[in-house]
Design a protein around this motif. Structure first.
Motif, short mmCIF file in Angstrom:
data_model
loop_
_atom_site.label_atom_id
_atom_site.label_comp_id
_atom_site.label_asym_id
_atom_site.label_seq_id
_atom_site.Cartn_x
_atom_site.Cartn_y
_atom_site.Cartn_z
N LEU A 13 0.82 -1.31 -0.11
CA LEU A 13 -0.03 0.15 -0.10
C LEU A 13 0.94 1.06 -0.07
N TYR B 190 3.52 0.34 2.68
CA TYR B 190 2.95 -0.39 3.97
C TYR B 190 2.52 -1.81 3.39
N ARG C 150 -0.59 0.97 7.65
CA ARG C 150 -0.79 2.23 6.83
C ARG C 150 -1.45 3.29 7.47
N ASP C 151 -2.54 2.84 8.16
CA ASP C 151 -3.27 3.82 9.37
C ASP C 151 -2.67 4.39 10.56
N CYS D 27 0.35 -3.57 5.11
CA CYS D 27 -1.07 -3.77 5.25
C CYS D 27 -1.82 -2.33 5.67
N ARG D 28 -3.17 -2.50 5.61
CA ARG D 28 -3.82 -1.29 6.03
C ARG D 28 -3.71 -0.73 7.25
#
Ligand SMILES: [Zn+2]
Length: 73
Positions: free
Chosen positions: A56, A63, A69-70, A65-66
């Motif tokens: 991502l 990143y 990233r968050d 995974c999400r």
């Protein structure tokens, strides 16, 4: 027995031609299945290397995974 000698001669020639044709058909170099490994990028959060197509991207960072990233600032 001239006829039989000619026959053997012809069979011999046919055999040589058959072997040569088979050798010609056989590929000398077997093509290796080249598995395209895309470039790996490093997760800016945990450092895990992930394929570029699965990563991502946020601006110039990647990143894995999400969640990461968050969590990233
Ligand atoms: Zn990560």
């Amino acid at each position: 027995m001239f006829g039989i000698r000619v026959l053997f001669y012809l069979v011999g020639i046919a055999l040589v031609i058959w072997i040569l044709s088979r050798l010609a058909k056989t590929p000398r170099v077997k093509q290796k299945p080249v598995k395209q490994v895309g470039s790996m990028v490093r997760c800016a959060h945990c450092g895990t290397h992930v394929p570029l197509n699965e990563a991502l991207q946020v601006k110039d960072r990647y990143y894995c995974c999400r969640a990461h990233r968050d969590e990233a600032p």
